[in-house]
Design a protein around this motif. Structure first.
Motif, mmCIF file in Angstrom:
data_model
loop_
_atom_site.group_PDB
_atom_site.id
_atom_site.type_symbol
_atom_site.label_atom_id
_atom_site.label_comp_id
_atom_site.label_asym_id
_atom_site.label_seq_id
_atom_site.Cartn_x
_atom_site.Cartn_y
_atom_site.Cartn_z
ATOM 1 N N SER A 135 -11.138 11.261 0.419
ATOM 2 C CA SER A 135 -9.827 11.533 -0.056
ATOM 3 C C SER A 135 -11.518 13.015 -0.108
ATOM 4 C CB SER A 135 -10.354 11.056 -1.827
ATOM 5 O OG SER A 135 -11.027 11.243 -2.915
ATOM 6 N N ILE A 136 -12.617 12.606 0.397
ATOM 7 C CA ILE A 136 -13.392 13.849 0.051
ATOM 8 C C ILE A 136 -14.396 13.243 2.094
ATOM 9 C CG2 ILE A 136 -15.624 15.037 -0.183
ATOM 10 C CD1 ILE A 136 -14.519 14.077 -3.453
ATOM 11 N N THR A 137 -14.152 13.999 2.552
ATOM 12 C CA THR A 137 -15.394 14.384 3.660
ATOM 13 C C THR A 137 -16.399 15.376 4.033
ATOM 14 O OG1 THR A 137 -13.509 14.531 4.823
ATOM 15 C CG2 THR A 137 -13.495 12.352 4.752
ATOM 16 N N PRO A 138 -16.954 14.947 4.237
ATOM 17 C CA PRO A 138 -17.704 16.543 5.272
ATOM 18 C C PRO A 138 -17.171 17.182 6.623
ATOM 19 C CG PRO A 138 -19.501 13.824 5.103
ATOM 20 C CD PRO A 138 -18.422 13.931 5.045
ATOM 21 N N VAL A 139 -17.649 18.360 6.014
ATOM 22 C CA VAL A 139 -16.844 18.988 7.047
ATOM 23 C C VAL A 139 -18.245 19.996 7.595
ATOM 24 C CG1 VAL A 139 -15.921 20.824 7.941
ATOM 25 C CG2 VAL A 139 -14.726 19.135 6.418
ATOM 26 N N SER A 140 -19.004 20.148 9.362
ATOM 27 C CA SER A 140 -19.735 20.167 10.248
ATOM 28 C C SER A 140 -19.430 22.132 10.007
ATOM 29 C CB SER A 140 -20.018 19.695 10.828
ATOM 30 O OG SER A 140 -18.886 21.088 11.933
ATOM 31 N N ARG A 141 -20.597 22.946 9.833
ATOM 32 C CA ARG A 141 -20.699 24.523 10.161
ATOM 33 C C ARG A 141 -19.449 24.786 11.094
ATOM 34 N NH1 ARG A 141 -21.873 28.989 7.752
ATOM 35 N NH2 ARG A 141 -20.421 30.744 8.832
ATOM 36 N N SER A 142 -19.220 24.153 12.264
ATOM 37 C CA SER A 142 -18.724 24.489 13.143
ATOM 38 C C SER A 142 -17.111 23.863 13.419
ATOM 39 C CB SER A 142 -19.109 23.959 15.237
ATOM 40 O OG SER A 142 -19.348 22.493 14.676
ATOM 41 N N GLU A 143 -16.584 23.264 12.830
ATOM 42 C CA GLU A 143 -15.976 22.405 12.066
ATOM 43 C C GLU A 143 -15.478 23.274 10.736
ATOM 44 O OE1 GLU A 143 -16.168 17.588 12.105
ATOM 45 O OE2 GLU A 143 -16.145 18.523 10.541
ATOM 46 N N TRP A 144 -15.265 24.135 9.971
ATOM 47 C CA TRP A 144 -15.246 25.002 8.930
ATOM 48 C C TRP A 144 -14.954 25.883 10.063
ATOM 49 C CZ3 TRP A 144 -14.674 25.339 3.891
ATOM 50 C CH2 TRP A 144 -14.884 26.364 3.920
ATOM 51 N N ASP A 145 -15.194 25.852 10.265
ATOM 52 C CA ASP A 145 -15.525 27.529 11.709
ATOM 53 C C ASP A 145 -14.266 27.897 12.550
ATOM 54 O OD1 ASP A 145 -18.133 28.925 10.528
ATOM 55 O OD2 ASP A 145 -19.188 28.488 12.164
ATOM 56 N N ALA A 146 -13.782 26.636 12.943
ATOM 57 C CA ALA A 146 -13.071 26.527 13.650
ATOM 58 C C ALA A 146 -11.398 26.273 13.042
ATOM 59 C CB ALA A 146 -12.853 24.958 14.293
ATOM 60 N N VAL A 147 -11.664 25.650 11.969
ATOM 61 C CA VAL A 147 -10.927 25.519 10.945
ATOM 62 C C VAL A 147 -10.752 26.838 10.864
ATOM 63 C CG1 VAL A 147 -9.656 24.373 8.604
ATOM 64 C CG2 VAL A 147 -10.778 22.858 10.171
ATOM 65 N N LEU A 148 -11.212 28.035 10.218
ATOM 66 C CA LEU A 148 -11.236 29.469 10.067
ATOM 67 C C LEU A 148 -10.820 30.569 10.628
ATOM 68 C CD1 LEU A 148 -14.285 29.912 7.549
ATOM 69 C CD2 LEU A 148 -12.528 29.578 6.761
ATOM 70 N N SER A 149 -11.052 29.556 12.266
ATOM 71 C CA SER A 149 -10.393 30.192 13.246
ATOM 72 C C SER A 149 -9.186 30.058 13.797
ATOM 73 C CB SER A 149 -11.479 30.279 14.834
ATOM 74 O OG SER A 149 -10.945 30.681 15.688
ATOM 75 N N LEU A 150 -8.371 28.734 13.620
ATOM 76 C CA LEU A 150 -6.827 28.713 13.570
ATOM 77 C C LEU A 150 -6.545 29.262 12.406
ATOM 78 C CD1 LEU A 150 -7.507 24.794 14.250
ATOM 79 C CD2 LEU A 150 -6.620 26.683 15.956
ATOM 80 N N LEU A 151 -6.974 29.131 11.009
ATOM 81 C CA LEU A 151 -6.008 30.008 10.006
ATOM 82 C C LEU A 151 -5.880 31.439 10.567
ATOM 83 C CD1 LEU A 151 -7.764 27.982 6.978
ATOM 84 C CD2 LEU A 151 -5.102 27.955 8.123
ATOM 85 N N ALA A 152 -6.621 32.195 11.410
ATOM 86 C CA ALA A 152 -6.297 33.438 11.572
ATOM 87 C C ALA A 152 -5.654 33.473 12.637
ATOM 88 C CB ALA A 152 -7.796 33.903 11.754
ATOM 89 N N GLY A 153 -5.497 32.386 13.450
ATOM 90 C CA GLY A 153 -4.261 32.648 14.321
ATOM 91 C C GLY A 153 -4.923 32.748 15.936
ATOM 92 N N SER A 154 -7.056 32.971 15.626
ATOM 93 C CA SER A 154 -6.977 32.980 17.147
ATOM 94 C C SER A 154 -6.762 31.529 18.279
ATOM 95 C CB SER A 154 -8.621 32.260 16.403
ATOM 96 O OG SER A 154 -9.187 32.336 18.110
ATOM 97 N N ALA A 155 -6.455 32.119 19.037
ATOM 98 C CA ALA A 155 -6.025 30.944 20.541
ATOM 99 C C ALA A 155 -7.163 30.054 20.685
ATOM 100 C CB ALA A 155 -5.468 31.612 21.451
ATOM 101 N N THR A 156 -8.111 30.820 21.035
ATOM 102 C CA THR A 156 -9.295 29.092 20.989
ATOM 103 C C THR A 156 -10.106 29.292 20.114
ATOM 104 O OG1 THR A 156 -9.049 31.245 22.503
ATOM 105 C CG2 THR A 156 -10.298 28.372 22.939
ATOM 106 N N PRO A 157 -10.623 27.832 19.168
ATOM 107 C CA PRO A 157 -11.190 28.083 18.517
ATOM 108 C C PRO A 157 -12.842 27.836 18.473
ATOM 109 C CG PRO A 157 -10.370 26.346 17.822
ATOM 110 C CD PRO A 157 -9.358 27.118 19.007
ATOM 111 N N PRO A 158 -13.915 28.846 17.980
ATOM 112 C CA PRO A 158 -15.472 28.759 18.550
ATOM 113 C C PRO A 158 -16.014 27.037 18.825
ATOM 114 C CG PRO A 158 -15.405 29.283 16.469
ATOM 115 C CD PRO A 158 -14.259 29.374 17.231
#
Length: 158
Positions: A135-158
């Motif tokens: 129910s709880i898992t660590p998220v890397s900084r790059s995964e965090w940034d990719a999720v934020l990018s996807l939420l913002a609608g960016s076509a290509t997450p970092p």
């Protein structure tokens, strides 16, 4: 700062419940897995980022962003005989289970499990791995940034 994905069944606690809570903060209780407990107890820090994930529902996915708002404290539900999270072996002087407070940062559009699986930048994200039930898992900084990018609608997450 660390980043986490925390799953909640929306019929128990949803992102909307968090948004309506006093100070938009709720106690995260009921975790009864030792590895997830250890993350909260040993690794969480106040201010850590949280992907609030709706699970065990028709449309699972990230429903919002939150932050850890307290250090780990004994989960009171372990001592309540009427609670589904009661643990008869837990003692007040030696609690077995902990919880933290979680505060809403913002509700987001639902980033579906399907969208997450389609994003190459999230290929190694633990929530997407077969057999992962934590129910709880660590998220890397790059995964965090990719999720934020996807939420913002960016076509290509970092």
């Amino acid at each position: 700062m660390a980043y986490w994905l925390m799953k909640s069944e929306p019929d128990e606690v949803s992102i909307d419940d968090l948004a309506r809570a006093p100070r938009q903060t709720l106690a995260w209780t009921g975790v009864r897995n030792y590895q997830a407990r250890n993350f909260m107890r040993d690794d969480f820090g106040v201010g850590d980022g949280v992907l609030f994930y709706h699970s065990s529902c028709p449309q699972p996915g990230v429903a919002g962003l939150a932050e850890v708002a307290s250090r780990a404290l004994p989960d009171e539900t372990q001592f309540e005989p009427d609670s589904p999270y009661f643990d008869a072996a837990a003692k007040r002087d030696v609690p077995r289970w902990v919880g933290v407070d979680v505060r809403l940062v913002r509700k987001t559009r639902l980033l579906s499990l399907t969208e997450m699986r389609a994003a190459p930048a999230l290929a190694t994200m633990r929530v997407l791995q077969r057999g992962n039930r934590l129910s709880i898992t660590p998220v890397s900084r790059s995964e965090w940034d990719a999720v934020l990018s996807l939420l913002a609608g960016s076509a290509t997450p970092p």
